[in-house]
Design an enzyme around this catalytic site. Structure first.
Site, PDB file in Angstrom:
ATOM      1  N   ASN A   1       7.490  27.884  25.381  1.00  0.00           N
ATOM      2  CA  ASN A   1       8.028  27.279  24.888  1.00  0.00           C
ATOM      3  C   ASN A   1       8.823  26.702  25.406  1.00  0.00           C
ATOM      4  O   ASN A   1      10.541  27.266  24.883  1.00  0.00           O
ATOM      5  CB  ASN A   1       7.874  27.163  23.547  1.00  0.00           C
TER       6      ASN A   1
ATOM      7  N   SER B   1      12.409  36.387  20.882  1.00  0.00           N
ATOM      8  CA  SER B   1      13.349  36.883  21.823  1.00  0.00           C
ATOM      9  C   SER B   1      12.480  38.028  22.596  1.00  0.00           C
ATOM     10  O   SER B   1      12.634  39.517  23.298  1.00  0.00           O
ATOM     11  CB  SER B   1      14.237  37.954  21.044  1.00  0.00           C
TER      12      SER B   1
ATOM     13  N   HIS C   1       7.258  23.979  14.527  1.00  0.00           N
ATOM     14  CA  HIS C   1       8.172  25.360  15.024  1.00  0.00           C
ATOM     15  C   HIS C   1       9.161  26.012  13.800  1.00  0.00           C
ATOM     16  O   HIS C   1       9.978  24.434  13.361  1.00  0.00           O
ATOM     17  CB  HIS C   1       8.648  25.017  15.864  1.00  0.00           C
TER      18      HIS C   1
ATOM     19  N   GLU D   1      12.018  25.752  14.255  1.00  0.00           N
ATOM     20  CA  GLU D   1      12.892  24.102  14.608  1.00  0.00           C
ATOM     21  C   GLU D   1      12.826  23.610  14.193  1.00  0.00           C
ATOM     22  O   GLU D   1      14.083  22.207  13.178  1.00  0.00           O
ATOM     23  CB  GLU D   1      13.787  24.635  16.094  1.00  0.00           C
TER      24      GLU D   1
ATOM     25  N   LYS E   1      11.292  23.535  25.413  1.00  0.00           N
ATOM     26  CA  LYS E   1      12.568  23.382  24.019  1.00  0.00           C
ATOM     27  C   LYS E   1      12.052  22.371  24.708  1.00  0.00           C
ATOM     28  O   LYS E   1      12.596  21.650  25.559  1.00  0.00           O
ATOM     29  CB  LYS E   1      13.137  24.310  23.180  1.00  0.00           C
TER      30      LYS E   1
ATOM     31  N   GLY F   1      15.824  33.459  20.207  1.00  0.00           N
ATOM     32  CA  GLY F   1      17.127  33.178  20.837  1.00  0.00           C
ATOM     33  C   GLY F   1      18.736  33.759  19.989  1.00  0.00           C
ATOM     34  O   GLY F   1      19.192  33.905  20.192  1.00  0.00           O
TER      35      GLY F   1
ATOM     36  N   GLU G   1       6.108  34.043  14.382  1.00  0.00           N
ATOM     37  CA  GLU G   1       7.852  34.045  15.175  1.00  0.00           C
ATOM     38  C   GLU G   1       8.927  34.036  13.699  1.00  0.00           C
ATOM     39  O   GLU G   1       9.501  33.117  13.099  1.00  0.00           O
ATOM     40  CB  GLU G   1       8.153  32.977  16.030  1.00  0.00           C
TER      41      GLU G   1
HETATM   42  P1  13P Z   1      13.161  33.163  22.656  1.00  0.00           P
HETATM   43  O1  13P Z   1      12.166  33.431  22.754  1.00  0.00           O
HETATM   44  O2  13P Z   1      14.232  32.452  22.847  1.00  0.00           O
HETATM   45  O3  13P Z   1      13.619  33.601  21.263  1.00  0.00           O
HETATM   46  O4  13P Z   1      12.117  31.876  21.149  1.00  0.00           O
HETATM   47  C1  13P Z   1      11.639  31.779  21.272  1.00  0.00           C
HETATM   48  C2  13P Z   1      10.723  30.856  20.264  1.00  0.00           C
HETATM   49  O5  13P Z   1      11.370  30.159  19.945  1.00  0.00           O
HETATM   50  C3  13P Z   1       9.269  29.948  20.613  1.00  0.00           C
HETATM   51  O6  13P Z   1       8.629  29.115  20.542  1.00  0.00           O
END
Ligand code: 13P
Length: 249
Positions: free
Chosen positions: A9, A213, A96, A98, A11, A174, A168
């Protein structure tokens, strides 16, 4: 047998030319990783087309990071599932954290997006996960159960057979903090049990990915767990080498 999947992803990262370079890097180094897992990359909307073109014949699938709740019409700024599918994408990430957190996505919104995805033959990668307060209050099981019941339980058996789930934990996204392999296994097994209560044995064929992560250094341990079928990778998916090392794990 359920599929092993490693999905990137991206983003809101990479300019179009950078995205094409990243996709080329993933394709170039794919051989070993591609034998370990099905690879998917999910770039921003603006480079879906060029990344699909770049990855044509590579065996690497492309997904979008979201889609609209509606099929078409006066919805300024939205991107319809049909448009994503027409570009040659096969997947769409939905729900997601976010999107839930910053854009107010609810189960109601996500039910509409899921319907749009299926109507256009896109496989949703449906994300669930608790935040830190919920984990600390020991409510993580209830939170993911509700996220599944309110959306996934509305699917038909046939739709369910075409679904990927990503667990997740928000506190691990992150942040550099990962769930331990045992924490991941515990909740993945729980998610599968919830799915089994509705869809029966088909739950055993549903790929449940871990995200948060995930890096080359921790992926092998997490992916070794029985109910972890791969990963949804954020930051580490922005380097072809790291993404492929994770997939090889
Ligand atoms: P990170 O791997 O940067 O922690 O993000 C995970 C994520 O949100 C994948 O959709």
């Amino acid at each position: 047998m359920r599929k092993k999947i490693v999905a990137g992803n991206w983003k809101m990262n990479t300019l179009p030319a950078e995205g094409v370079e990243l996709a080329k890097g993933v394709a170039a180094g794919k051989s070993a990783a591609g034998e370990c897992a099905n690879l998917i990359v999910c770039p921003p909307f603006t480079h879906l087309h060029s990344v699909v073109e770049t990855l044509k014949d590579s065996g690497i699938a492309v997904g979008a990071q979201d889609c609209a709740t509606e099929a078409k019409g006066a919805y300024t700024g939205e991107v319809a599932a049909s448009m994503i599918a027409a570009l040659g994408c096969k997947y769409v990430i939905l729900g997601h954290s976010e999107r839930r957190q910053y854009y107010g996505e609810t189960s109601e919104t996500l039910n509409k997006k899921m319907a749009q995805a299926y109507a256009n033959n896109l496989t949703p990668i449906y994300c669930v996960g608790e935040n830190l307060d919920e984990r600390e209050a020991n409510r993580h099981f209830d939170v993911v159960k509700a996220q599944i019941e309110e959306v996934v339980f509305n699917l038909s058996d046939e739709q369910f057979r075409n679904l990927v789930i990503a667990y997740e934990p928000v506190w691990a996204i992150g942040t550099g903090k990962t769930a331990t392999a045992d924490q991941a296994q515990e909740i993945h097994a729980y998610i599968r049990e919830v799915l089994r209560s509705k869809f029966g044995a088909a739950a055993d064929d549903c790929s449940i990915l871990y995200g948060g992560s995930c890096k080359p250094s921790n992926a092998a341990e997490i992916f070794a767990k029985a109910d972890v079928d791969g990963g949804l990778i954020g930051g580490a998916a922005l380097k072809a080498e790291d993404f492929l090392a994770i997939a090889t794990a």
